[in-house]
Design a protein around this motif. Sequence first.
Motif, PDB file in Angstrom:
ATOM      1  N   VAL A   1       9.424   9.120   1.651  1.00  0.00           N
ATOM      2  CA  VAL A   1       8.499  10.232   1.422  1.00  0.00           C
ATOM      3  C   VAL A   1       8.954  10.997   0.184  1.00  0.00           C
ATOM      4  O   VAL A   1      10.136  11.337   0.060  1.00  0.00           O
ATOM      5  CB  VAL A   1       8.432  11.177   2.636  1.00  0.00           C
ATOM      6  N   VAL A   2       8.021  11.254  -0.713  1.00  0.00           N
ATOM      7  CA  VAL A   2       8.282  12.069  -1.903  1.00  0.00           C
ATOM      8  C   VAL A   2       7.332  13.261  -1.864  1.00  0.00           C
ATOM      9  O   VAL A   2       6.120  13.097  -1.753  1.00  0.00           O
ATOM     10  CB  VAL A   2       8.059  11.274  -3.200  1.00  0.00           C
ATOM     11  N   ALA A   3       7.880  14.470  -1.910  1.00  0.00           N
ATOM     12  CA  ALA A   3       7.073  15.690  -1.935  1.00  0.00           C
ATOM     13  C   ALA A   3       7.064  16.248  -3.355  1.00  0.00           C
ATOM     14  O   ALA A   3       8.094  16.273  -4.030  1.00  0.00           O
ATOM     15  CB  ALA A   3       7.635  16.722  -0.964  1.00  0.00           C
ATOM     16  N   VAL A   4       5.885  16.689  -3.801  1.00  0.00           N
ATOM     17  CA  VAL A   4       5.728  17.271  -5.136  1.00  0.00           C
ATOM     18  C   VAL A   4       5.065  18.631  -4.974  1.00  0.00           C
ATOM     19  O   VAL A   4       4.122  18.776  -4.196  1.00  0.00           O
ATOM     20  CB  VAL A   4       4.871  16.369  -6.051  1.00  0.00           C
TER      21      VAL A   4
ATOM     22  N   GLU B   1       4.488   1.538   1.649  1.00  0.00           N
ATOM     23  CA  GLU B   1       5.556   1.447   0.649  1.00  0.00           C
ATOM     24  C   GLU B   1       6.164   2.810   0.353  1.00  0.00           C
ATOM     25  O   GLU B   1       7.386   2.962   0.335  1.00  0.00           O
ATOM     26  CB  GLU B   1       5.010   0.826  -0.646  1.00  0.00           C
ATOM     27  N   VAL B   2       5.301   3.795   0.108  1.00  0.00           N
ATOM     28  CA  VAL B   2       5.733   5.163  -0.200  1.00  0.00           C
ATOM     29  C   VAL B   2       4.623   6.112   0.244  1.00  0.00           C
ATOM     30  O   VAL B   2       3.436   5.811   0.063  1.00  0.00           O
ATOM     31  CB  VAL B   2       5.981   5.372  -1.713  1.00  0.00           C
ATOM     32  N   LEU B   3       4.998   7.253   0.815  1.00  0.00           N
ATOM     33  CA  LEU B   3       4.064   8.347   1.049  1.00  0.00           C
ATOM     34  C   LEU B   3       4.425   9.472   0.090  1.00  0.00           C
ATOM     35  O   LEU B   3       5.531  10.023   0.155  1.00  0.00           O
ATOM     36  CB  LEU B   3       4.143   8.841   2.492  1.00  0.00           C
TER      37      LEU B   3
ATOM     38  N   LEU C   1       0.828  -1.197   0.000  1.00  0.00           N
ATOM     39  CA  LEU C   1       0.000   0.000   0.000  1.00  0.00           C
ATOM     40  C   LEU C   1       0.866   1.253   0.000  1.00  0.00           C
ATOM     41  O   LEU C   1       1.758   1.413   0.838  1.00  0.00           O
ATOM     42  CB  LEU C   1      -0.898   0.007   1.238  1.00  0.00           C
ATOM     43  N   ALA C   2       0.601   2.149  -0.949  1.00  0.00           N
ATOM     44  CA  ALA C   2       1.242   3.464  -1.013  1.00  0.00           C
ATOM     45  C   ALA C   2       0.158   4.522  -0.843  1.00  0.00           C
ATOM     46  O   ALA C   2      -1.021   4.273  -1.133  1.00  0.00           O
ATOM     47  CB  ALA C   2       1.973   3.650  -2.335  1.00  0.00           C
TER      48      ALA C   2
ATOM     49  N   VAL D   1      -3.775  14.390   5.656  1.00  0.00           N
ATOM     50  CA  VAL D   1      -4.554  13.213   6.034  1.00  0.00           C
ATOM     51  C   VAL D   1      -3.783  11.943   5.679  1.00  0.00           C
ATOM     52  O   VAL D   1      -3.715  10.993   6.474  1.00  0.00           O
ATOM     53  CB  VAL D   1      -5.937  13.216   5.358  1.00  0.00           C
ATOM     54  N   ALA D   2      -3.172  11.919   4.491  1.00  0.00           N
ATOM     55  CA  ALA D   2      -2.381  10.756   4.086  1.00  0.00           C
ATOM     56  C   ALA D   2      -1.231  10.511   5.062  1.00  0.00           C
ATOM     57  O   ALA D   2      -0.950   9.361   5.442  1.00  0.00           O
ATOM     58  CB  ALA D   2      -1.841  10.958   2.667  1.00  0.00           C
ATOM     59  N   TYR D   3      -0.563  11.585   5.456  1.00  0.00           N
ATOM     60  CA  TYR D   3       0.537  11.471   6.411  1.00  0.00           C
ATOM     61  C   TYR D   3       0.068  10.879   7.733  1.00  0.00           C
ATOM     62  O   TYR D   3       0.707   9.980   8.295  1.00  0.00           O
ATOM     63  CB  TYR D   3       1.148  12.859   6.616  1.00  0.00           C
TER      64      TYR D   3
END
Length: 258
Positions: free
Chosen positions: A190-193, A111-113, A84-85, A95-97
Amino acid sequence: MMPWFRRFAPDPDPPVRLLCFPHAGGAASAYRGLSALRPGGAEVLAVQYPGRQDRFAEPCLESIGALADAVHAALAPDQTATPLALFGHSMGALVAYEVARRIEHGGGTVEVLAVSGRVGPGVRPEAGADGERRLEEAELIEEVRALGGVSDELLDDRDLLQLALPALRADFHAVRTYRGPSGPLLRCPVVAVKGAEDPRVTTAGATAWRSSTSGPFALRTLPGGHFYRTGQLDEVGGVLTEVLGPPTRRPQRIGQVT
């Protein structure tokens, strides 16, 4: 699946599931296009907050913690058995965090946020003496106009606006009263866009997500403002495809996203 999650392109056996969280005032349908792209082969599950679309009759939740608690409680074992990502935009990033924190605290794995259009959880752009004050209607509408993403036609149509206001009020209140994390760091990458012209998310603000995890971190900037995703669905899907590679390659892939 109901009422919290929507599947627009069901897959009974995906390599990974991507749980997507809408922005303030937004709904699950914001991720219909991303579902069709299936970034990284993922099946997309879009979160449907109460108080909008087919959940319009339900009361809105007015805190990030309450939203995260409800989403986390709604995750079925079959959804977390598959890798789950998580991906969230603007309010959805918070909320995702918080859902990621709850999953890891319970012994699960994320797996990834991927967080979009939002400064790190320790930064409070809404801070100030009136940070917890509920915005007056005119102030709220001005905030929405400044961020973009909602057509002027809707904001100028009194009848349509009255339908949208309860969700907007609740969501903006949730963001303005969010106080950030307390407790251990995330373990997941964690990947920020961010949009290059986003008036609310500076490079420093987006980079602050690095402090939320002990795992790998990367920042990706795309052209556009707060709602840079509009008209750039392929580019957003490309970023997610880069980071949703095979588990053994994820840290390297994330390190390559700059």
